[in-house]
Design a protein around this motif. Structure first.
Motif, PDB file in Angstrom:
ATOM      1  N   THR A 326       0.836  -1.208   0.000  1.00  0.00           N
ATOM      2  CA  THR A 326       0.000   0.000   0.000  1.00  0.00           C
ATOM      3  C   THR A 326       0.868   1.255   0.000  1.00  0.00           C
ATOM      4  OG1 THR A 326      -0.167   0.054   2.424  1.00  0.00           O
ATOM      5  CG2 THR A 326      -1.869  -1.181   1.219  1.00  0.00           C
ATOM      6  N   LYS A 327       2.088   1.162   0.539  1.00  0.00           N
ATOM      7  CA  LYS A 327       2.984   2.328   0.562  1.00  0.00           C
ATOM      8  C   LYS A 327       3.301   2.799  -0.851  1.00  0.00           C
ATOM      9  CE  LYS A 327       6.534   1.855   3.470  1.00  0.00           C
ATOM     10  NZ  LYS A 327       7.615   1.137   4.209  1.00  0.00           N
ATOM     11  N   GLU A 328       3.427   1.864  -1.786  1.00  0.00           N
ATOM     12  CA  GLU A 328       3.790   2.222  -3.153  1.00  0.00           C
ATOM     13  C   GLU A 328       2.686   3.013  -3.855  1.00  0.00           C
ATOM     14  OE1 GLU A 328       5.037  -1.229  -5.300  1.00  0.00           O
ATOM     15  OE2 GLU A 328       6.402  -1.894  -3.708  1.00  0.00           O
ATOM     16  N   ILE A 329       1.454   2.831  -3.385  1.00  0.00           N
ATOM     17  CA  ILE A 329       0.319   3.569  -3.931  1.00  0.00           C
ATOM     18  C   ILE A 329       0.102   4.864  -3.162  1.00  0.00           C
ATOM     19  CG2 ILE A 329      -2.174   3.483  -4.373  1.00  0.00           C
ATOM     20  CD1 ILE A 329      -1.832   0.359  -4.282  1.00  0.00           C
ATOM     21  N   PHE A 330       0.216   4.756  -1.844  1.00  0.00           N
ATOM     22  CA  PHE A 330      -0.188   5.831  -0.943  1.00  0.00           C
ATOM     23  C   PHE A 330       0.804   6.995  -0.905  1.00  0.00           C
ATOM     24  CE2 PHE A 330      -0.593   7.335   3.594  1.00  0.00           C
ATOM     25  CZ  PHE A 330      -1.875   7.851   3.489  1.00  0.00           C
ATOM     26  N   ILE A 331       2.066   6.701  -0.671  1.00  0.00           N
ATOM     27  CA  ILE A 331       3.039   7.764  -0.430  1.00  0.00           C
ATOM     28  C   ILE A 331       3.212   8.690  -1.634  1.00  0.00           C
ATOM     29  CG2 ILE A 331       5.483   8.215   0.063  1.00  0.00           C
ATOM     30  CD1 ILE A 331       5.445   5.830   1.965  1.00  0.00           C
ATOM     31  N   PRO A 332       3.380   8.161  -2.863  1.00  0.00           N
ATOM     32  CA  PRO A 332       3.569   9.079  -4.000  1.00  0.00           C
ATOM     33  C   PRO A 332       2.326   9.895  -4.351  1.00  0.00           C
ATOM     34  CG  PRO A 332       4.343   6.853  -4.528  1.00  0.00           C
ATOM     35  CD  PRO A 332       3.536   6.753  -3.276  1.00  0.00           C
ATOM     36  N   ALA A 333       1.153   9.458  -3.891  1.00  0.00           N
ATOM     37  CA  ALA A 333      -0.099  10.120  -4.288  1.00  0.00           C
ATOM     38  C   ALA A 333      -0.182  11.556  -3.776  1.00  0.00           C
ATOM     39  CB  ALA A 333      -1.305   9.318  -3.787  1.00  0.00           C
ATOM     40  N   PHE A 334       0.449  11.829  -2.640  1.00  0.00           N
ATOM     41  CA  PHE A 334       0.355  13.171  -2.075  1.00  0.00           C
ATOM     42  C   PHE A 334       1.007  14.211  -2.982  1.00  0.00           C
ATOM     43  CE2 PHE A 334      -0.301  10.497   1.630  1.00  0.00           C
ATOM     44  CZ  PHE A 334      -1.367  11.131   2.248  1.00  0.00           C
ATOM     45  N   ASP A 335       2.166  13.877  -3.532  1.00  0.00           N
ATOM     46  CA  ASP A 335       2.826  14.828  -4.433  1.00  0.00           C
ATOM     47  C   ASP A 335       1.994  15.058  -5.688  1.00  0.00           C
ATOM     48  OD1 ASP A 335       4.968  15.505  -2.883  1.00  0.00           O
ATOM     49  OD2 ASP A 335       6.377  14.103  -3.804  1.00  0.00           O
ATOM     50  N   GLU A 336       1.364  13.991  -6.204  1.00  0.00           N
ATOM     51  CA  GLU A 336       0.506  14.160  -7.384  1.00  0.00           C
ATOM     52  C   GLU A 336      -0.700  15.040  -7.063  1.00  0.00           C
ATOM     53  OE1 GLU A 336      -0.572  10.577  -9.513  1.00  0.00           O
ATOM     54  OE2 GLU A 336       1.183  10.946 -10.781  1.00  0.00           O
ATOM     55  N   MET A 337      -1.297  14.822  -5.887  1.00  0.00           N
ATOM     56  CA  MET A 337      -2.451  15.623  -5.496  1.00  0.00           C
ATOM     57  C   MET A 337      -2.062  17.089  -5.359  1.00  0.00           C
ATOM     58  SD  MET A 337      -5.800  15.234  -4.423  1.00  0.00           S
ATOM     59  CE  MET A 337      -5.996  16.392  -5.764  1.00  0.00           C
ATOM     60  N   LYS A 338      -0.937  17.340  -4.698  1.00  0.00           N
ATOM     61  CA  LYS A 338      -0.496  18.718  -4.492  1.00  0.00           C
ATOM     62  C   LYS A 338      -0.117  19.376  -5.816  1.00  0.00           C
ATOM     63  CE  LYS A 338       2.474  17.641  -1.188  1.00  0.00           C
ATOM     64  NZ  LYS A 338       3.491  17.782  -0.114  1.00  0.00           N
ATOM     65  N   ASP A 339       0.481  18.612  -6.713  1.00  0.00           N
ATOM     66  CA  ASP A 339       0.832  19.140  -8.032  1.00  0.00           C
ATOM     67  C   ASP A 339      -0.417  19.573  -8.794  1.00  0.00           C
ATOM     68  OD1 ASP A 339       3.170  19.768  -9.308  1.00  0.00           O
ATOM     69  OD2 ASP A 339       3.252  17.927 -10.487  1.00  0.00           O
TER      70      ASP A 339
END
Length: 446
Positions: A326-339
């Motif tokens: 789940t870390k591989e999905i969850f952690i990078p998503a924040f940068d995409e959302m903020k972008d």
């Protein structure tokens, strides 16, 4: 060579190790400062219950502050033969102060370590996302007020329907973000509970004081039941993903509208030139690539809750390695959302609207309901008025009266933007970021 926290008297096959570690080293770099903070709170509690001396605590806190500084400066690394961030922090401590460094693991498991790391990370990221959602909200409200008197066609079934306005259009997305903020607030409340001390999911025979670590890390409360604390792994990520999904849905719809309204066939808005791209063959093109990518990235984010669900679904209570993915999905998503939020806010603040849309007579029919209502107010039964106007349109003798008189709450003439702003402020007033930031500051200053 560094040893693993769990290593005994045999070595694991290197291919097995590569497969099981996966992307943990890479992703754990983002969790490193939070792992240090969790350790600082934990050892402070260990000293209070007699498992560390005050001198040992002083040494450990001094070294952990230095490691935290490395994390903040981007100089913290996880060495090739070290499994994860937890192992690397403990390794650095033992290199610097010897066996005292090994004592930080008393009463803990990597299970509750990663849980608290993820919660501290998600809490920080949600604070940033909430601030960025508020910034986009303010931008939409400002544009709504700026263009409140500029009419535009409203559509149903992609057919010209009734009069709308840019005030309504911008304001609609602002109010959508209010509902999204409610989801973010709920997710934040779920995140802001302390799992530390649940160990591997069944607690510890050490007399841990979990309220102490809860207070030190600025959590609202703890996840009380230790089994549930472990069951929260994956559930917490999915809850946050669902909140981000709602924001992404709002942005994706806005991006679609903006791409469509920017096209020559509509020409309702003009995007800032610096936010468009050209064609390698067609010199006239100004493509809305940024909004197209926002739409695609937002749609990708909307899939995240289901991705997490497919990993954690039907797992029984207790810890399973499945959860690592789940870390591989969850952690990078924040940068995409903020972008996506950053780009959307930038462009929306610079959108120019076409104030002369209604000069084109193809939009005359959108005033048909206004005429039906005018005839009804004058005494003609609604059904008769409806039929008359319909026949006039088909016969080509309908003359549009381009004035609108919408005065009820939430309509063209009464946007209620002040009410919408009050709703947003009500949501934000229930979030106390100051408490958590002050707790972390005090912890680092101990």
């Amino acid at each position: 060579m560094a040893s693993k926290l769990w290593e005994k008297d045999f070595e694991v096959n290197k291919e097995i190790e590569r497969f099981t570690v996966g992307r943990d080293r890479e992703l754990d770099l983002l969790l490193a400062p939070y792992d240090v903070l969790g350790s600082m709170a934990h050892i402070t509690m260990l000293e209070q219950i007699g498992l560390l001396s005050s001198d040992e605590l002083t040494m450990l806190m001094r070294e952990l502050r230095q490691i935290y500084t490395l994390c903040e400066e981007g100089k913290f690394v996880i060495e090739d033969d070290v499994e994860d961030v937890h192992s690397q922090v403990e390794l650095l401590l033992t290199r610097r102060i010897g066996d005292v460094g090994k004592k930080i693991h008393s009463g803990r498991s990597r299970n509750d370590q990663v849980l608290v790391d993820l919660k501290l990370f998600a809490r920080h990221e949600l604070q940033e996302i909430i601030a960025m959602v508020k910034e986009l909200f303010d931008t939409l409200i400002a544009q709504s007020n700026r263009y409140k008197d500029v009419l535009m066609p409203g559509y149903t079934h992609l057919q010209v329907a009734m009069p709308s306005s840019f005030g309504l259009w911008f304001g609609a997305y602002a109010e959508s973000l209010v509902d999204d903020m409610e989801f973010l607030r709920a997710a934040y409340n779920i995140v802001n509970r302390n799992p530390l001390g649940s160990a591997a999911g069944y607690g510890s025979s050490f007399p841990l004081d979990r309220q102490t670590t809860t207070t030190l890390l600025g959590f609202d409360s703890m996840d009380y039941n230790v089994i549930y604390a472990q069951m929260g792994r994956g559930k917490m990520e999915r809850s946050v993903a669902m909140a981000m999904q709602t924001v992404a849905a709002t942005i994706a719809k806005l991006a679609f509208d903006a791409c469509m309204y920017n096209s020559q066939n509509f020409a309702f808005i003009s995007l800032p030139k610096e936010c468009t791209t050209g064609s390698s063959i067609m010199p006239h093109k100004k493509n809305p690539d940024v909004f197209e990518l926002i739409r695609a990235k937002a749609n990708k984010l909307q899939a995240m809750p289901m991705q997490i669900t497919t990993i954690i679904n039907n797992l029984p209570s207790g810890y399973f390695r499945d959860m690592q993915l789940t870390k591989e999905i969850f952690i990078p998503a924040f940068d995409e959302m903020k972008d996506c939020l950053r780009m959307t806010t930038y462009i929306v603040s610079r959108i120019e609207v076409n104030k002369n849309i209604l000069d084109n007579h193809i939009y005359d029919a959108m005033f048909s309901v206004e005429e039906v209502n005018r005839l009804t107010v004058a005494g003609m039964p609604f059904r008769d008025a409806y039929k008359k106007v319909g026949l006039d349109i088909e016969a080509g003798r309908f003359n549009a009266e381009r004035k609108v008189n919408h005065t009820h709450q939430g309509s063209i003439g009464c946007l209620c933007n002040d009410k919408i702003e009050a709703l947003m402020q009500s949501e934000l007033s229930m979030l106390d970021f100051g408490k958590t930031k002050e707790a972390i500051r005090k912890l680092l200053d101990r």
